[in-house]
Design an enzyme around this catalytic site. Structure first.
Site, PDB file in Angstrom:
ATOM      1  CB  CYS A 205      -0.898  -0.016   1.245  1.00  0.00           C
ATOM      2  SG  CYS A 205      -1.845   1.507   1.455  1.00  0.00           S
ATOM      3  CB  CYS A 208      -0.429   2.241   5.798  1.00  0.00           C
ATOM      4  SG  CYS A 208      -1.249   0.717   5.211  1.00  0.00           S
ATOM      5  CB  CYS A 227      -4.799  -0.885   2.069  1.00  0.00           C
ATOM      6  SG  CYS A 227      -3.776  -1.072   3.538  1.00  0.00           S
ATOM      7  CB  CYS A 230      -4.619   2.639   5.770  1.00  0.00           C
ATOM      8  SG  CYS A 230      -4.228   2.580   4.005  1.00  0.00           S
ATOM      9  CG  ASP A 355      20.894  -4.465 -13.611  1.00  0.00           C
ATOM     10  OD1 ASP A 355      21.233  -5.621 -13.929  1.00  0.00           O
ATOM     11  OD2 ASP A 355      20.394  -4.176 -12.514  1.00  0.00           O
TER      12      ASP A 355
END
Length: 445
Positions: A205, A208, A227, A230, A355
């Protein structure tokens, strides 16, 4: 326009003409020369065009192409950067080489995430389109929140522009913006709450940092998320995929807001691109029927599932650049019911991302027992992708670092159908060689 910008534009146009008549093209150098003479040249084009900026990690090129087709059903003059040259110099080249519009035109431009601010400091767009944000070229961008901050730095310069955002991508709903915002996403099913796999990209999330749950998940972290800690959840969708009908490697049929559409490319991820283009069209007053006409065009997009006939082989060329996109491409290929050969051309230049560790997140293991008649690896980092395929249990593996010889190897493959995955610079290099050998018209813009 000032005298300085006029001179800069003429120099850019002349260099573009020379490159395309004597040097097989080029989309960056004319813009670089123009910017050397007038670093503020983009300001000159704000009087000629209203602008739609398409940005995000994956899907920018196809979303831009489909949005352009959609808008051309209503608007006479729509400018775009069709080859995906999306950094400042390429964008400048797009403007300076376009015919001057008779009246104010519309430009739909794919813009690299870090270059949004370079455009918006000179041109205030009418709309932004956000596709998604995944881990991509981490040596250049960093993590996903860093990438989003780069985009927002440009958006904040244009608070009046409408943001057309992928509502299934939680990061796009994580910060309040002064802009008007509309969301698009998938709403073709609703399930009891469930968890995504533990290694899912973007699973936390953004408010949070608790683990998100889902009522619908399309791929990676995209879907109808919420979520449980929250209360953060997906925003209300303005435009939505309401049904999935047929998904094959070459075609997708689906419904948006109850209207049936078909696009001639495969992959669930490409339906998101069509949905974004639909949202753009509707925001600009294009009817669902006009959008259907635009989608039915069979015109292929540079490097995005182009089908190229190479001595009787049907070669589907697909750009890959990060693990989420790679896995969606592999999943799409896996739906093919016919025997095929699979190639991968891996470069690691700046435009590709230096990379190459992202290839280890690709689910090549799904092909170990599949009917893949031959594998082919090439490019500057062919050893990396060869090792990855060997670790996935793949045999029947050819390697050819020389891209010029790759074309000959394609002719020798045992199947008519060939999927060829390639990073950005490998796509450019291969298309140039294919153009020189007359398999396609023009290698690069």
């Amino acid at each position: 326009m000032s005298i300085r910008s006029t001179i800069a534009e003429r120099v850019g146009r002349s260099s573009y003409w020379f490159l395309h008549h004597f040097r097989n093209g080029g989309s960056s150098l004319p813009g670089q020369l123009t910017l050397l003479i007038d670093p503020h040249i983009l300001r000159s084009f704000s009087e000629r065009y209203d602008l739609v900026i398409v940005t995000g990690t994956n899907g920018k090129t196809l979303t831009t192409a489909l949005s352009t087709r959609v808008l051309r059903t209503k608007y006479e003059q729509v400018l775009t950067n069709s080859t995906g040259s999306n950094m400042e110099q390429g964008i400048v080249t797009t403007f300076i080489t376009a015919p001057r519009p008779h009246q104010k035109g519309l430009a739909v431009l794919e813009v690299d995430e870090a270059n949004v601010i370079k455009v918006t400091q000179f041109i205030k767009p009418a709309a932004f389109v956000f596709t998604n944000i995944f881990r991509d070229q981490m040596d250049r961008y960093g993590e996903i929140y860093t990438t989003y901050d780069k985009i927002l730095a440009g958006v904040r310069r244009a608070p009046q522009a409408t943001v057309i955002a992928n509502g299934d991508e939680q990061i796009f709903h994580s910060q309040d913006l002064p802009n008007p915002v509309v969301y698009y996403g998938f709403a073709h099913e609703h399930r009891e709450a469930f968890d995504a796999p533990a290694n899912t990209d973007g699973l936390l999330c953004p408010k949070c940092q608790h683990i998100l749950r889902y009522h619908l998940r399309t791929y990676a972290g995209l879907g109808d998320y919420f979520c449980p800690h929250c209360g953060f959840h997906r925003p209300k969708l303005t435009y939505a995929v309401t049904k999935l009908d047929e998904l094959t490697p070459t075609k997708s049929t689906f419904e948006i807001d109850g209207h049936e559409y078909t696009i001639n490319v495969g992959g669930l991820y490409n339906i998101y691109n069509a949905l974004a283009a639909y949202a753009v069209g509707r925001q600009f007053g294009v009817s669902p029927e006009q959008i259907r006409t635009a989608f039915e065009s069979d015109e292929r997009v540079f490097g995005r599932q182009e089908v190229i006939n190479v001595a009787g082989k049907e070669v589907t060329l697909i750009l890959v650049k990060n693990p989420v996109g790679l896995n969606q491409v592999l999943n799409m290929i896996a739906t093919d019911q016919e025997p095929f050969s699979l190639g991968f051309l891996l470069n690691a230049n700046y435009a590709d991302g230096i990379d190459t560790s992202w290839i280890w997140d690709g689910n090549f293991e799904q092909f170990a027992q599949a009917d893949v008649r031959q594998y082919l690896v090439g490019g500057e980092r062919y050893r990396d992708i060869r090792t990855r395929l060997e670790m996935a249990g793949v045999d029947k593996l050819w390697e050819e670092p020389n891209l010029g010889q790759v074309i000959q190897k394609i002719k020798e493959l045992p199947t008519k159908r060939v999927y060829l995955l390639a990073t950005y610079t490998a796509v450019l290099q291969l298309r140039k060689l294919l153009a020189e050998q007359k398999y396609i018209k023009g290698g690069m813009d």
